[in-house]
Design a protein around this motif. Structure first.
Motif, PDB file in Angstrom:
ATOM      1  N   LEU A   1      19.766 -31.887 -33.904  1.00 51.88           N
ATOM      2  CA  LEU A   1      20.064 -30.457 -33.975  1.00 51.88           C
ATOM      3  C   LEU A   1      19.094 -29.740 -34.902  1.00 51.88           C
ATOM      4  N   GLU A   2      18.691 -30.398 -35.970  1.00 55.51           N
ATOM      5  CA  GLU A   2      17.705 -29.822 -36.887  1.00 55.51           C
ATOM      6  C   GLU A   2      16.377 -29.584 -36.164  1.00 55.51           C
ATOM      7  N   TYR A   3      15.956 -30.550 -35.388  1.00 50.22           N
ATOM      8  CA  TYR A   3      14.703 -30.404 -34.646  1.00 50.22           C
ATOM      9  C   TYR A   3      14.786 -29.246 -33.651  1.00 50.22           C
ATOM     10  N   MET A   4      15.910 -29.145 -32.933  1.00 54.73           N
ATOM     11  CA  MET A   4      16.056 -28.071 -31.952  1.00 54.73           C
ATOM     12  C   MET A   4      16.087 -26.703 -32.625  1.00 54.73           C
ATOM     13  N   SER A   5      16.557 -26.641 -33.835  1.00 57.53           N
ATOM     14  CA  SER A   5      16.649 -25.357 -34.537  1.00 57.53           C
ATOM     15  C   SER A   5      15.295 -24.880 -35.043  1.00 57.53           C
ATOM     16  N   PHE A   6      14.399 -25.808 -35.361  1.00 55.46           N
ATOM     17  CA  PHE A   6      13.123 -25.425 -35.965  1.00 55.46           C
ATOM     18  C   PHE A   6      11.919 -25.837 -35.123  1.00 55.46           C
ATOM     19  N   ARG A   7      12.139 -26.081 -33.827  1.00 59.48           N
ATOM     20  CA  ARG A   7      11.034 -26.522 -32.972  1.00 59.48           C
ATOM     21  C   ARG A   7      10.064 -25.396 -32.638  1.00 59.48           C
ATOM     22  N   ASN A   8      10.544 -24.161 -32.637  1.00 57.78           N
ATOM     23  CA  ASN A   8       9.693 -23.013 -32.318  1.00 57.78           C
ATOM     24  C   ASN A   8       9.191 -22.348 -33.589  1.00 57.78           C
ATOM     25  N   PRO A   9       8.024 -21.690 -33.513  1.00 56.90           N
ATOM     26  CA  PRO A   9       7.549 -20.921 -34.675  1.00 56.90           C
ATOM     27  C   PRO A   9       8.413 -19.676 -34.884  1.00 56.90           C
ATOM     28  N   PHE A  10       8.364 -19.130 -36.089  1.00 55.65           N
ATOM     29  CA  PHE A  10       9.154 -17.942 -36.422  1.00 55.65           C
ATOM     30  C   PHE A  10       8.228 -16.750 -36.621  1.00 55.65           C
ATOM     31  N   CYS A  11       8.499 -15.668 -35.899  1.00 56.99           N
ATOM     32  CA  CYS A  11       7.617 -14.505 -36.004  1.00 56.99           C
ATOM     33  C   CYS A  11       8.346 -13.179 -35.824  1.00 56.99           C
ATOM     34  N   ARG A  12       9.651 -13.192 -35.697  1.00 53.70           N
ATOM     35  CA  ARG A  12      10.375 -11.938 -35.462  1.00 53.70           C
ATOM     36  C   ARG A  12      10.881 -11.323 -36.762  1.00 53.70           C
ATOM     37  N   ASP A  13      11.556 -12.091 -37.531  1.00 49.50           N
ATOM     38  CA  ASP A  13      12.156 -11.603 -38.764  1.00 49.50           C
ATOM     39  C   ASP A  13      12.555 -12.822 -39.577  1.00 49.50           C
ATOM     40  N   ASN A  14      12.758 -12.622 -40.869  1.00 51.21           N
ATOM     41  CA  ASN A  14      13.224 -13.748 -41.685  1.00 51.21           C
ATOM     42  C   ASN A  14      14.551 -13.434 -42.365  1.00 51.21           C
TER      43      ASN A  14
ATOM     44  N   PHE B   1      16.321 -22.484 -24.615  1.00 52.83           N
ATOM     45  CA  PHE B   1      16.374 -23.938 -24.437  1.00 52.83           C
ATOM     46  C   PHE B   1      17.081 -24.585 -25.630  1.00 52.83           C
ATOM     47  N   SER B   2      16.688 -24.180 -26.851  1.00 50.97           N
ATOM     48  CA  SER B   2      17.328 -24.736 -28.046  1.00 50.97           C
ATOM     49  C   SER B   2      18.808 -24.392 -28.082  1.00 50.97           C
ATOM     50  N   LEU B   3      19.147 -23.152 -27.718  1.00 48.02           N
ATOM     51  CA  LEU B   3      20.547 -22.749 -27.722  1.00 48.02           C
ATOM     52  C   LEU B   3      21.350 -23.521 -26.678  1.00 48.02           C
ATOM     53  N   ARG B   4      20.733 -23.796 -25.517  1.00 45.80           N
ATOM     54  CA  ARG B   4      21.433 -24.568 -24.487  1.00 45.80           C
ATOM     55  C   ARG B   4      21.665 -25.998 -24.944  1.00 45.80           C
ATOM     56  N   VAL B   5      20.686 -26.582 -25.631  1.00 49.20           N
ATOM     57  CA  VAL B   5      20.847 -27.950 -26.127  1.00 49.20           C
ATOM     58  C   VAL B   5      21.963 -28.005 -27.160  1.00 49.20           C
ATOM     59  N   ILE B   6      21.992 -27.036 -28.069  1.00 57.42           N
ATOM     60  CA  ILE B   6      23.050 -27.005 -29.082  1.00 57.42           C
ATOM     61  C   ILE B   6      24.404 -26.764 -28.429  1.00 57.42           C
TER      62      ILE B   6
ATOM     63  N   TYR C   1      29.432 -21.911 -32.115  1.00 53.71           N
ATOM     64  CA  TYR C   1      28.407 -22.696 -31.432  1.00 53.71           C
ATOM     65  C   TYR C   1      28.561 -22.758 -29.911  1.00 53.71           C
ATOM     66  N   MET C   2      29.642 -22.205 -29.369  1.00 52.04           N
ATOM     67  CA  MET C   2      29.838 -22.293 -27.925  1.00 52.04           C
ATOM     68  C   MET C   2      29.979 -20.933 -27.250  1.00 52.04           C
ATOM     69  N   ASN C   3      29.862 -19.845 -28.011  1.00 52.43           N
ATOM     70  CA  ASN C   3      29.900 -18.511 -27.433  1.00 52.43           C
ATOM     71  C   ASN C   3      28.492 -18.004 -27.181  1.00 52.43           C
ATOM     72  N   PRO C   4      28.277 -17.179 -26.158  1.00 59.15           N
ATOM     73  CA  PRO C   4      26.955 -16.571 -25.957  1.00 59.15           C
ATOM     74  C   PRO C   4      26.580 -15.721 -27.160  1.00 59.15           C
ATOM     75  N   ARG C   5      25.297 -15.716 -27.520  1.00 58.89           N
ATOM     76  CA  ARG C   5      24.857 -14.953 -28.682  1.00 58.89           C
ATOM     77  C   ARG C   5      25.081 -13.461 -28.504  1.00 58.89           C
ATOM     78  N   SER C   6      25.167 -12.984 -27.256  1.00 59.45           N
ATOM     79  CA  SER C   6      25.385 -11.558 -27.012  1.00 59.45           C
ATOM     80  C   SER C   6      26.744 -11.101 -27.532  1.00 59.45           C
ATOM     81  N   THR C   7      27.684 -12.035 -27.686  1.00 62.00           N
ATOM     82  CA  THR C   7      29.017 -11.675 -28.167  1.00 62.00           C
ATOM     83  C   THR C   7      29.125 -11.785 -29.678  1.00 62.00           C
TER      84      THR C   7
END
Length: 334
Positions: free
Chosen positions: A177-190, A212-217, A277-283
């Motif tokens: 889960l740690e890998y899936m959370s930080f596999r992408n670079p960060f460039c939007r906001d911190n 993809f990361s959200l689906r895996v989680i 962890y199981m709700n869509p982020r839009s909610t």
């Protein structure tokens, strides 16, 4: 895990295009938490959460002590309960002290490594606790439905193996889960709109497509949350059928009380974790995320010892004996 990323770290830079080729290193995140609250509200929250944290640490610490030292509590149920309290102590210590500090200081910055470490510990301990609760339900099923073979089925060796399995799965699952959370670079906001580094919020800040990361989680949450929950539901369904199928006995009330305690803990933890962890982020949103995060990071660890203690005569008796020994030793030392 050290890697090169680019990030927009301040509002002044928000209008500038992000160039990933520059390879700026992400060194920190900002935990927004309760930053928008007034100073008086933050002071009140600090006092409240400090009291809850102190109560949770004291109660769980007492349960750990008496379940590991009182020979009258030498049974699988209390063996598991002691480890559950230890997990609760670990869980709240990974998040609440940091939140308390941020409630009284203006600097809410955490380093990239600190955020990763905190998230891993939350994953590891949270997953281990979910699995341990399922094993505790199975223990109650064997004790109530198969009392004659209980000692053989739930031997000391089996109990140690079950607890080790919960910890091992938490440690290994946390890495994935740690890998899936930080596999992408960060460039939007911190800026993390919560009081700790929660995975779905951090992933939403990453560049590219975080789906993809959200689906895996989400898939992992199905395994970690729904599979143990299925075992819990099956165990208690069989317990209920067994109890109702027997003639009235004086032990029925005690059985219902023990099962109700465990089910209350399960409902608190699983409801809040499933929302996170199981709700869509839009909610989701800061006003929705923080209450549920507080529920499973501090309210549940605080309620666990209270629920088990006040609904269990053996636990109350052990606590009285432990406190009595402590008072006697203090009197003798004086």
């Amino acid at each position: 895990m050290a890697a090169q990323y680019t990030i927009r770290a301040s509002p002044k830079q928000a209008s500038k295009p992000v160039d990933l080729r520059n390879g700026s290193t992400v060194t920190e995140f900002v935990l927004v938490g309760f930053e928008q609250s007034s100073p008086s509200a933050r002071a009140l929250l600090f006092a409240l959460f400090l009291a809850l944290y102190s109560l949770a640490m004291a109660m769980n610490g007492l349960i750990i002590f008496i379940t590991w030292t009182d020979p009258r509590l030498n049974s699988p149920m209390y063996f598991f309960l002691g480890h559950l309290s230890f997990l609760d102590v670990c869980f709240i210590t990974t998040t609440i002290p940091q939140m308390l500090v941020h409630l009284i200081v203006k600097n809410h910055i955490v380093s990239f490594v600190s955020c990763m470490t905190q998230m891993y510990l939350v994953f590891c301990v949270g997953v281990a606790e979910c699995i341990l609760l399922a094993f505790m339900a199975y223990d109650r099923y064997v004790a109530i439905c198969h009392p004659l073979t209980y000692a053989q089925v739930m031997s000391r060796q089996v109990c140690v193996s079950l607890v080790s399995t919960a910890w091992s799965f938490g440690l290994i699952n946390g890495i994935m889960l740690e890998y899936m959370s930080f596999r992408n670079p960060f460039c939007r906001d911190n800026h993390i709109e919560n009081f700790f580094c929660e995975a779905p919020i951090v992933i939403a800040l990453s560049c590219g497509d975080p789906q993809f990361s959200l689906r895996v989680i989400f898939a992992d949450a199905i395994v970690v949350l729904l599979s143990p929950m299925a075992l819990i539901v099956i165990s208690y369904a069989r317990i209920l059928a067994s109890i109702l199928g027997k003639a009235f006995s004086s032990s029925r009330g005690k059985t219902f009380s023990t099962c109700a305690s465990h089910l209350t803990v399960v409902i608190f933890l699983y409801t809040s974790a499933m929302f996170s962890y199981m709700n869509p982020r839009s909610t989701h949103g800061p006003d929705k995320d923080k209450p549920f995060s507080l529920l499973y990071t501090i309210i549940t660890p605080m309620c666990n010892p209270i629920i088990y203690s006040f609904r269990n005569k053996e636990m109350k008796g052990a606590m009285v004996r432990a406190l009595g020994r402590s008072s006697l030793s203090q009197t003798e030392s004086v």
